[in-house]
Every structure is written in C-alpha cells, then in structure tokens.
Design a protein around this motif. Sequence first.
Motif, PDB file in Angstrom:
ATOM      1  N   MET A 112       0.851  -1.182   0.000  1.00 35.50           N
ATOM      2  CA  MET A 112       0.000   0.000   0.000  1.00 35.50           C
ATOM      3  C   MET A 112       0.886   1.231   0.000  1.00 35.50           C
ATOM      4  N   VAL A 113       0.556   2.143  -0.931  1.00 36.07           N
ATOM      5  CA  VAL A 113       1.330   3.368  -1.079  1.00 36.07           C
ATOM      6  C   VAL A 113       0.449   4.536  -0.669  1.00 36.07           C
ATOM      7  N   ILE A 114       1.011   5.399   0.178  1.00 35.18           N
ATOM      8  CA  ILE A 114       0.316   6.609   0.598  1.00 35.18           C
ATOM      9  C   ILE A 114       0.631   7.692  -0.443  1.00 35.18           C
ATOM     10  N   LYS A 115      -0.445   8.265  -1.010  1.00 39.10           N
ATOM     11  CA  LYS A 115      -0.291   9.320  -2.021  1.00 39.10           C
ATOM     12  C   LYS A 115      -0.668  10.656  -1.395  1.00 39.10           C
ATOM     13  N   VAL A 116       0.219  11.625  -1.561  1.00 34.09           N
ATOM     14  CA  VAL A 116      -0.018  12.973  -1.052  1.00 34.09           C
ATOM     15  C   VAL A 116       0.011  13.923  -2.264  1.00 34.09           C
ATOM     16  N   PHE A 117      -1.148  14.498  -2.567  1.00 38.68           N
ATOM     17  CA  PHE A 117      -1.248  15.422  -3.693  1.00 38.68           C
ATOM     18  C   PHE A 117      -0.907  16.825  -3.212  1.00 38.68           C
ATOM     19  N   LEU A 118       0.117  17.441  -3.900  1.00 34.79           N
ATOM     20  CA  LEU A 118       0.667  18.727  -3.493  1.00 34.79           C
ATOM     21  C   LEU A 118       0.632  19.712  -4.678  1.00 34.79           C
ATOM     22  N   ALA A 119       0.807  20.964  -4.335  1.00 32.45           N
ATOM     23  CA  ALA A 119       0.965  22.018  -5.356  1.00 32.45           C
ATOM     24  C   ALA A 119       2.300  22.693  -5.103  1.00 32.45           C
ATOM     25  N   SER A 120       3.309  22.299  -5.902  1.00 35.68           N
ATOM     26  CA  SER A 120       4.666  22.782  -5.664  1.00 35.68           C
ATOM     27  C   SER A 120       4.808  24.274  -5.948  1.00 35.68           C
ATOM     28  N   SER A 121       4.018  24.807  -6.831  1.00 33.02           N
ATOM     29  CA  SER A 121       4.152  26.222  -7.208  1.00 33.02           C
ATOM     30  C   SER A 121       2.989  27.060  -6.703  1.00 33.02           C
ATOM     31  N   SER A 122       2.404  26.659  -5.587  1.00 36.51           N
ATOM     32  CA  SER A 122       1.276  27.410  -5.048  1.00 36.51           C
ATOM     33  C   SER A 122       1.762  28.731  -4.481  1.00 36.51           C
ATOM     34  N   GLY A 123       0.968  29.773  -4.694  1.00 35.35           N
ATOM     35  CA  GLY A 123       1.329  31.075  -4.165  1.00 35.35           C
ATOM     36  C   GLY A 123       0.773  31.310  -2.775  1.00 35.35           C
ATOM     37  N   SER A 124       0.000  30.333  -2.219  1.00 34.55           N
ATOM     38  CA  SER A 124      -0.610  30.476  -0.898  1.00 34.55           C
ATOM     39  C   SER A 124       0.380  29.986   0.168  1.00 34.55           C
ATOM     40  N   PRO A 171      -3.134  20.037   0.675  1.00 34.70           N
ATOM     41  CA  PRO A 171      -2.812  18.624   0.406  1.00 34.70           C
ATOM     42  C   PRO A 171      -4.035  17.716   0.581  1.00 34.70           C
ATOM     43  N   GLN A 172      -4.108  16.697  -0.278  1.00 35.44           N
ATOM     44  CA  GLN A 172      -5.112  15.643  -0.196  1.00 35.44           C
ATOM     45  C   GLN A 172      -4.381  14.300  -0.102  1.00 35.44           C
ATOM     46  N   ILE A 173      -4.843  13.428   0.788  1.00 34.52           N
ATOM     47  CA  ILE A 173      -4.098  12.196   1.111  1.00 34.52           C
ATOM     48  C   ILE A 173      -4.961  10.998   0.734  1.00 34.52           C
ATOM     49  N   PHE A 174      -4.318  10.022   0.065  1.00 40.54           N
ATOM     50  CA  PHE A 174      -4.973   8.789  -0.354  1.00 40.54           C
ATOM     51  C   PHE A 174      -4.095   7.601   0.052  1.00 40.54           C
ATOM     52  N   GLU A 203      -3.520   4.327  -1.761  1.00 43.30           N
ATOM     53  CA  GLU A 203      -3.819   3.755  -3.077  1.00 43.30           C
ATOM     54  C   GLU A 203      -5.031   4.496  -3.665  1.00 43.30           C
ATOM     55  N   GLU A 204      -6.151   3.795  -3.835  1.00 42.87           N
ATOM     56  CA  GLU A 204      -7.336   4.423  -4.409  1.00 42.87           C
ATOM     57  C   GLU A 204      -8.294   4.931  -3.327  1.00 42.87           C
ATOM     58  N   SER A 205      -8.022   4.615  -2.051  1.00 42.94           N
ATOM     59  CA  SER A 205      -8.937   4.975  -0.964  1.00 42.94           C
ATOM     60  C   SER A 205      -8.598   6.366  -0.445  1.00 42.94           C
ATOM     61  N   TYR A 206      -9.625   7.174  -0.301  1.00 44.47           N
ATOM     62  CA  TYR A 206      -9.440   8.531   0.200  1.00 44.47           C
ATOM     63  C   TYR A 206      -9.283   8.515   1.723  1.00 44.47           C
ATOM     64  N   CYS A 207      -8.243   9.209   2.220  1.00 43.43           N
ATOM     65  CA  CYS A 207      -7.992   9.303   3.660  1.00 43.43           C
ATOM     66  C   CYS A 207      -8.535  10.616   4.217  1.00 43.43           C
ATOM     67  N   GLY A 208      -8.178  11.737   3.598  1.00 45.14           N
ATOM     68  CA  GLY A 208      -8.670  13.007   4.088  1.00 45.14           C
ATOM     69  C   GLY A 208      -7.786  14.151   3.671  1.00 45.14           C
ATOM     70  N   ASP A 209      -8.167  15.367   4.110  1.00 41.76           N
ATOM     71  CA  ASP A 209      -7.394  16.558   3.807  1.00 41.76           C
ATOM     72  C   ASP A 209      -6.554  16.943   5.024  1.00 41.76           C
TER      73      ASP A 209
END
Length: 264
Positions: free
Chosen positions: A1-13, A67-70, A72-78
């Motif tokens: 199982m791989v934990i996926k963390v969706f990020l925005a590297s160039s976010s201005g916030s 960031p949004q965390i998954f 694999e395909e299962s959603y964990c949370g924000d």
Amino acid sequence: MVIKVFLASSSGSTAIKKKQQDVLGFLEALKVDYAPLDIACNEDNRMWMRENVPVEKKPTNGIPLPPQIFNEESYCGDYETFFDAKEDNAVFAFLGLPPPPGSKEAKEAEKAFILENGPVENGTVENETVENGTDDAEDEENLEAEEVEEENLDDDSLKREVPMEEFNGDEHTDEVEAEVGGETGEEAAEEAAEEDAAAEEKVAKEEEEEVVENTEEAAEDTKAPVKQEEAQEEVEDEEAKGEDDHPVSEEEEELRQLEEEEDE
C-alpha cells in the motif's frame, strides 16, 4: 500500500505551503513511505485528485485544495482531518495502516479492541466462534475434562510404580513387624496390652510402698517427743528415789525431833 499525497509545488498560498510541509514532515517522522504527487505540473494528477475526492469532502466551489491524502485508491482526508488524527494519536488508523508494535497508537488500539470485544486469550477473542460451530467455552470444558483424565491416569500409574511399603505407609510396616515370628497383629496387640497392664501395676505398687514409708516416718516423728518425755520422767523419778533412799544421820534425826517439839 502506497500513501499518495497530492501537493501544489508552485502554489502562491503561504497557508497551503505550510500545511503541505506539516503533512510531509510528520509522515517522515513516523517513517511512513509516501509518494508526493504534484498537481501544479501534472494535469493528470490534478484531474485524478478532483475526481476521487468524495463529494461531501469537497468545498462549496467543488475544487478541493491540496494537500489531499490517499491510500492507493482509498481517500484518507485533507489537512484538517489529518491534523485531528495527529492530535488523537491515530495517524496510522487515518492512513489505513497497522500501527507499529509497541507504539502508543498500537497500545490505544489494543485497549479499544479489548473494551469492544473482551479480553483475548491465546490470540483469540473469548466470544469468537470457531469453524466447527463450538465456542471457546466448550473447548475449555473439553480441555479441562481431558486434563482431569490425564491426572487420574497419572495417579494410577504412580500408585502402580510406588512400592507397597511406601504406598501403604506405617500401617503396612506395623502389620509386617507384628507377623514376624509367627505372631499376628491381634496377638501382638494383646501382648502390648498385657505389658502395659503390668507396667501400670508395678507403678501402683511403688506408689503404695512410698505412701506406707511416708506414714511410718510420720508416726516415728510423732512418737519421738513422747519417748523423750518418758525418759525425762524416769530420770526425775530415779533422782527422787535416790533422795528417799539416802540414810538419815543421828544428828539430823535429833534436829528433826526438836523441830517437831517446837512446833507442838
């Protein structure tokens, strides 16, 4: 199982950058393997994230922010749900991962499991049923019955192995000693009773003789003063008698007659 963390590297916030750093830093501290996925440089990652975040977890505008965390395909949370799990020491449960043995979260999970399902014995829950349809209580009764049978068998084998003298104890040895020389146990008992009676009779005689001696000594003690008095009286009588037997001279006789005449 791989934990996926969706990020925005160039976010201005600045707030989004700080939240992303908090999530990644805490995962690294827990030594959790994860894969950072950039949604700023990869359109596929951004589209996949937006499509797989549950509708109830999306903001009012419908666009979830990193960031949004998954798992694999299962959603964990924000970030907010991740932060709440961190405060409750339940990050591994949040990520859908088993906590490492000995960790605080593992201990808390074990306590919660015991409270919900009861204590565990030998790796199984007490009220958990087994495949053959019997529960642990019945198995325990069967095991206890088998243990009792084994104990009984052990007792019988021990009785067979122990010599007769040791098994019967002193009673057996007494019977054997009584039978030596052609005597039975009853004859030996009679002889013992006769010896006891003779010993008692001897003791009674000795006590009687001692009483007689004491009475004789007491009588002799009472007679001794009487004998002394009698001896003293005899001495006085002899002295008086000796005075009477003493011969009177003529002068004494004349003096006596003169005294009598004067008295007349």
